[in-house]
Design a protein around this motif. Sequence first.
Motif, mmCIF file in Angstrom:
data_model
loop_
_atom_site.group_PDB
_atom_site.id
_atom_site.type_symbol
_atom_site.label_atom_id
_atom_site.label_comp_id
_atom_site.label_asym_id
_atom_site.label_seq_id
_atom_site.Cartn_x
_atom_site.Cartn_y
_atom_site.Cartn_z
ATOM 1 N N VAL A 62 0.880 -1.232 -0.134
ATOM 2 C CA VAL A 62 0.734 -0.009 -0.225
ATOM 3 C C VAL A 62 0.560 0.777 0.315
ATOM 4 C CG1 VAL A 62 -1.212 1.299 1.275
ATOM 5 C CG2 VAL A 62 -1.636 -0.907 1.559
ATOM 6 N N ALA A 63 0.471 2.425 -1.107
ATOM 7 C CA ALA A 63 1.586 3.247 -0.515
ATOM 8 C C ALA A 63 0.549 4.525 -0.138
ATOM 9 C CB ALA A 63 1.452 4.027 -2.157
ATOM 10 N N ALA A 64 1.707 5.020 1.317
ATOM 11 C CA ALA A 64 1.584 5.734 2.233
ATOM 12 C C ALA A 64 2.391 6.584 2.735
ATOM 13 C CB ALA A 64 0.529 4.652 2.815
ATOM 14 N N GLY A 65 1.820 8.198 2.529
ATOM 15 C CA GLY A 65 2.536 8.980 3.608
ATOM 16 C C GLY A 65 2.851 8.477 5.548
ATOM 17 N N PHE A 83 -3.139 2.272 7.183
ATOM 18 C CA PHE A 83 -3.781 1.769 8.476
ATOM 19 C C PHE A 83 -5.220 1.755 7.342
ATOM 20 C CE2 PHE A 83 -6.534 0.958 11.471
ATOM 21 C CZ PHE A 83 -6.827 -0.331 12.193
ATOM 22 N N HIS A 84 -5.587 3.022 6.952
ATOM 23 C CA HIS A 84 -6.832 3.831 6.868
ATOM 24 C C HIS A 84 -6.876 3.280 5.604
ATOM 25 C CE1 HIS A 84 -10.556 5.588 6.145
ATOM 26 N NE2 HIS A 84 -9.850 6.515 4.826
ATOM 27 N N LYS A 85 -6.281 2.935 4.149
ATOM 28 C CA LYS A 85 -6.139 2.599 3.434
ATOM 29 C C LYS A 85 -5.797 0.806 2.783
ATOM 30 C CE LYS A 85 -4.173 4.244 -0.754
ATOM 31 N NZ LYS A 85 -2.665 4.689 -1.191
ATOM 32 N N ALA A 86 -5.505 -0.078 3.825
ATOM 33 C CA ALA A 86 -5.239 -1.642 3.390
ATOM 34 C C ALA A 86 -7.027 -1.859 4.654
ATOM 35 C CB ALA A 86 -4.703 -1.843 5.117
ATOM 36 N N GLN A 87 -8.000 -0.774 5.166
ATOM 37 C CA GLN A 87 -9.425 -0.882 5.621
ATOM 38 C C GLN A 87 -9.952 -0.885 4.547
ATOM 39 O OE1 GLN A 87 -9.646 -2.527 8.500
ATOM 40 N NE2 GLN A 87 -9.614 -1.268 10.548
ATOM 41 N N ILE A 88 -9.560 -0.464 3.961
ATOM 42 C CA ILE A 88 -10.446 0.097 2.922
ATOM 43 C C ILE A 88 -11.026 -0.942 1.846
ATOM 44 C CG2 ILE A 88 -10.986 1.633 0.391
ATOM 45 C CD1 ILE A 88 -10.810 4.122 3.194
ATOM 46 N N MET A 89 -9.090 -0.965 0.602
ATOM 47 C CA MET A 89 -8.612 -1.619 0.047
ATOM 48 C C MET A 89 -9.085 -4.154 1.151
ATOM 49 S SD MET A 89 -4.841 -3.504 -1.101
ATOM 50 C CE MET A 89 -4.658 -1.549 -0.927
ATOM 51 N N GLY A 90 -9.357 -3.585 2.769
ATOM 52 C CA GLY A 90 -9.498 -5.040 2.915
ATOM 53 C C GLY A 90 -11.230 -5.599 2.233
ATOM 54 N N GLY A 91 -11.694 -3.918 3.185
ATOM 55 C CA GLY A 91 -13.224 -4.349 2.969
ATOM 56 C C GLY A 91 -14.159 -4.483 1.643
ATOM 57 N N TYR A 148 4.661 -3.063 7.227
ATOM 58 C CA TYR A 148 5.313 -3.154 7.173
ATOM 59 C C TYR A 148 6.225 -2.555 6.514
ATOM 60 C CZ TYR A 148 4.963 -8.619 8.857
ATOM 61 O OH TYR A 148 4.999 -9.209 9.915
ATOM 62 N N GLN A 149 7.448 -1.373 6.241
ATOM 63 C CA GLN A 149 7.533 -0.442 5.855
ATOM 64 C C GLN A 149 8.517 -0.685 4.549
ATOM 65 O OE1 GLN A 149 8.951 3.321 7.653
ATOM 66 N NE2 GLN A 149 9.751 4.100 5.729
ATOM 67 N N LEU A 150 8.014 -0.322 3.166
ATOM 68 C CA LEU A 150 9.291 -0.645 2.485
ATOM 69 C C LEU A 150 10.019 0.839 1.665
ATOM 70 C CD1 LEU A 150 7.364 -3.551 0.678
ATOM 71 C CD2 LEU A 150 9.116 -4.237 1.953
ATOM 72 N N ASN A 151 11.037 0.398 0.915
ATOM 73 C CA ASN A 151 11.228 1.577 -0.111
ATOM 74 C C ASN A 151 10.173 2.162 -1.300
ATOM 75 O OD1 ASN A 151 13.259 2.163 1.963
ATOM 76 N ND2 ASN A 151 14.234 1.247 1.365
ATOM 77 N N GLU A 152 10.201 0.508 -1.857
ATOM 78 C CA GLU A 152 9.572 0.929 -3.101
ATOM 79 C C GLU A 152 8.297 -0.096 -2.676
ATOM 80 O OE1 GLU A 152 11.599 0.305 -6.340
ATOM 81 O OE2 GLU A 152 13.408 1.027 -5.660
#
Length: 98
Positions: free
Chosen positions: A9-12, A18-26, A51-55
């Motif tokens: 998930v791309a996030a700042g 967390f919010h984007k992942a909740q929406i995606m899961g729904g 988990y934080q990734l660089n790319e």
Amino acid sequence: QFDEQLRLVAAGSLEEAFHKAQIMGGKEEEMFFNNNQQLVQWQFISVSELYQLNELIDGAEVYSRIEEKENADSYLHIVHKKAEQIRFGTPIDLLNLA
């Protein structure tokens, strides 16, 4: 059965991820009949790891496993506790993966 998935998930920020992942899961919830004409319902529980990734590629599935547990309530309790830890505190499992 429980299908655990790890997705990119791309996030700042942690909160945005967390919010984007909740929406995606729904959006993955669905009901259908299997080959035995039994009704199957996939229901999103919560986000329990970050988990934080660089790319990353937004929305890509990185990992998935289906869990069959004897005690579904216990499994759901653990998932919700992990999600609370992410949402309201500092998650133990937050990693910086390079």
